[in-house]
Design an enzyme around this catalytic site. Structure first.
Site, short mmCIF file in Angstrom:
data_model
loop_
_atom_site.label_atom_id
_atom_site.label_comp_id
_atom_site.label_asym_id
_atom_site.label_seq_id
_atom_site.Cartn_x
_atom_site.Cartn_y
_atom_site.Cartn_z
N ASN A 9 7.34 30.83 29.39
CA ASN A 9 6.43 30.11 29.49
C ASN A 9 6.61 28.97 30.76
O ASN A 9 6.84 28.59 31.43
CB ASN A 9 5.72 29.30 28.72
CG ASN A 9 4.83 28.54 28.82
OD1 ASN A 9 3.83 28.23 29.17
ND2 ASN A 9 5.35 27.06 28.38
N LYS A 11 4.47 27.19 33.15
CA LYS A 11 3.68 26.57 32.30
C LYS A 11 2.67 26.80 33.62
O LYS A 11 1.92 27.86 34.15
CB LYS A 11 4.36 25.54 32.04
CG LYS A 11 4.82 25.44 30.97
CD LYS A 11 5.57 24.01 30.75
CE LYS A 11 6.72 23.73 29.00
NZ LYS A 11 7.30 23.09 28.62
N HIS A 94 0.22 25.74 21.94
CA HIS A 94 1.17 24.90 22.68
C HIS A 94 1.18 22.88 22.30
O HIS A 94 0.23 22.61 22.76
CB HIS A 94 1.37 25.32 24.10
CG HIS A 94 2.90 24.95 24.00
ND1 HIS A 94 3.42 23.85 25.37
CD2 HIS A 94 4.20 25.60 25.12
CE1 HIS A 94 4.19 23.45 25.64
NE2 HIS A 94 4.84 24.89 25.67
N GLU A 96 2.17 21.33 24.36
CA GLU A 96 1.18 21.01 25.31
C GLU A 96 -0.22 20.41 25.02
O GLU A 96 -1.21 19.51 25.61
CB GLU A 96 1.22 20.65 26.58
CG GLU A 96 3.47 20.86 27.14
CD GLU A 96 4.51 21.50 27.79
OE1 GLU A 96 3.48 22.03 28.32
OE2 GLU A 96 5.21 21.11 27.87
N GLU A 166 8.66 25.75 17.87
CA GLU A 166 8.46 25.06 19.08
C GLU A 166 8.71 23.44 18.89
O GLU A 166 7.49 22.59 18.43
CB GLU A 166 7.62 24.78 20.04
CG GLU A 166 8.21 26.08 21.04
CD GLU A 166 7.50 26.20 22.03
OE1 GLU A 166 8.14 26.37 23.37
OE2 GLU A 166 6.20 25.80 22.75
N GLY A 172 10.94 21.14 27.33
CA GLY A 172 11.47 20.29 28.19
C GLY A 172 12.21 19.39 28.05
O GLY A 172 12.26 18.78 29.27
N SER A 211 13.94 23.75 25.00
CA SER A 211 15.48 24.05 25.70
C SER A 211 16.40 25.36 25.56
O SER A 211 17.41 24.50 25.45
CB SER A 211 15.90 22.64 25.47
OG SER A 211 14.26 21.30 25.89
C1 PEP Z 1 7.86 25.54 26.03
O1 PEP Z 1 7.35 25.43 27.78
O2 PEP Z 1 7.30 26.28 25.21
C2 PEP Z 1 9.00 25.95 26.25
C3 PEP Z 1 9.70 25.26 24.72
O3 PEP Z 1 9.53 24.95 27.19
P1 PEP Z 1 11.05 24.40 27.25
O4 PEP Z 1 12.20 25.79 27.11
O5 PEP Z 1 11.41 24.10 28.97
O6 PEP Z 1 11.97 23.42 26.46
#
Ligand code: PEP
Length: 249
Positions: A9, A11, A94, A96, A166, A172, A211
Site C-alpha cells: 500500500n 498510500k 483502511h 486511515e 491491521e 506506520g 509495521s
Molecule cells: C498500511 O498502510 O496498511 C500499513 C500496514 O502500513 P505500515 O506497514 O507502514 O505500518
C-alpha cells in the site's frame, strides 16, 4: 492450503520517476517466488502501473473507491473506472480512511459491494485502536467490522475477497503486533466466519498489516492463520518489499 499474498500500500507517496524505478526493481527481483504479490497505488499512477506490470506476476489495485457506480460525486472514483485500468484489488476500509475520512462500517460494506459487482477483489481492512485493545474490545471491534459486510451481502461474499487485520496502533508506528497477538485475532476472525460458513472461512486469505518489515515478516507469516501481509512503509523500498515477499514465499 492457502497461497500467501503480499500487497503493498503506497498510500499518498510516489512520483512517476520513483514509481518506475520501484516497480522495475520489484519485477526484477520477484520473479519465481511462490507468493501472490500486488501493489495498491494512488489513482493517478494506475495507468503507469498497468503499463509496467501488465503481463507480469505482480497485480495492482487502488486504495479506495466510491460506493456509487457513477454520478455527481466530485472527486470520487468508481469501481468500473478502476477496472478500466486493469485493477485486480482495491482496499476498503483502511483505518486511515475510517479515521480521517469518516468511513463507517456501513460505507465500507457498500464500497466492498461496489468492488465485487465490478469484478474487483476487495481487501477489507479491519482492526482496533489502542484504546479499544486496552479496553479488551479487540475481537468485538473486528467482528463488527466483518459483520457489516456479512449483514449486507451474506457470508458468501467473502469467498472472493481478502481480509486484512491491521491493528491501528501498529500502522506506520514501528510497533508490530507480536505473532501471538496477530494469530489470536486472525484465528478469531476465521472462527467467526466459520460460524456462518466453514468453507468460506478456510479459503479466506487473512493478511496482517502494521509495521511489517523484513525482520519480523517471517515470524508473522509462519502463523497458521496469517496468509501474508498488507505492507505500507516497507512497500516503498524495493529491497524491503521484496524481502517481505521472500519471507512469505
Ligand atoms: C498500511 O498502510 O496498511 C500499513 C500496514 O502500513 P505500515 O506497514 O507502514 O505500518
Amino acid at each position: 492450503m492457502r497461497k500467501k499474498l503480499v500487497i503493498g500500500n503506497w498510500k499518498m507517496h510516489g512520483n512517476l520517476q520513483q514509481n518506475e524505478a520501484l516497480l522495475s526493481a520489484i519485477l526484477r527481483d520477484i520473479d519465481g517466488l511462490a507468493v501472490g504479490v500486488a501493489v495498491c497505488v494512488p489513482f493517478p499512477y494506475l495507468q503507469q502501473t498497468a503499463n509496467l506490470l501488465s503481463g507480469s506476476v505482480v497485480a495492482w489495485g487502488a486504495q479506495t473507491l466510491s460506493e456509487h457506480p457513477s454520478g455527481a460525486y466530485t472527486g470520487e472514483v468508481s469501481a468500473s473506472m478502476l477496472r478500466d485500468f486493469g485493477c485486480r484489488y482495491v482496499l476498503v476500509g483502511h483505518s486511515e480512511r475510517r479515521a480521517l475520512f469518516g468511513e463507517t462500517d456501513a460505507a465500507v460494506a457498500a464500497k466492498f459491494r461496489s468492488a465485487q459487482v465490478n469484478g474487483l477483489v476487495p481487501v477489507l481492512c479491519v482492526g482496533e485502536t489502542l484504546a479499544e485493545r486496552d479496553a479488551g474490545r479487540t475481537l468485538e471491534v473486528v467482528r463488527a467490522q466483518v459483520n457489516a459486510v456479512i449483514n449486507l451481502l451474506g457470508v458468501e461474499a467473502l469467498a472472493s475477497a481478502v481480509v486484512a487485520y491491521e491493528p491501528v496502533w501498529a500502522i506506520g508506528t514501528g510497533v508490530t503486533a507480536s505473532p501471538a497477538q496477530a494469530q489470536e485475532v486472525h484465528a478469531a476472525i476465521r472462527d467467526h466466519i466459520a460460524g456462518a460458513n466453514c468453507n468460506v472461512a478456510q479459503a479466506l486469505p487473512i493478511l496482517y498489516g502494521g509495521s511489517v518489515k523484513a525482520q519480523n515478516a517471517a515470524a508473522l507469516f509462519a502463523c497458521k492463520d496469517i496468509d501474508g501481509g498488507l505492507i505500507g512503509g516497507a512497500a516503498l523500498v524495493a529491497e524491503d518489499f521484496v524481502a517481505v515477499c521472500r519471507a512469505a514465499a
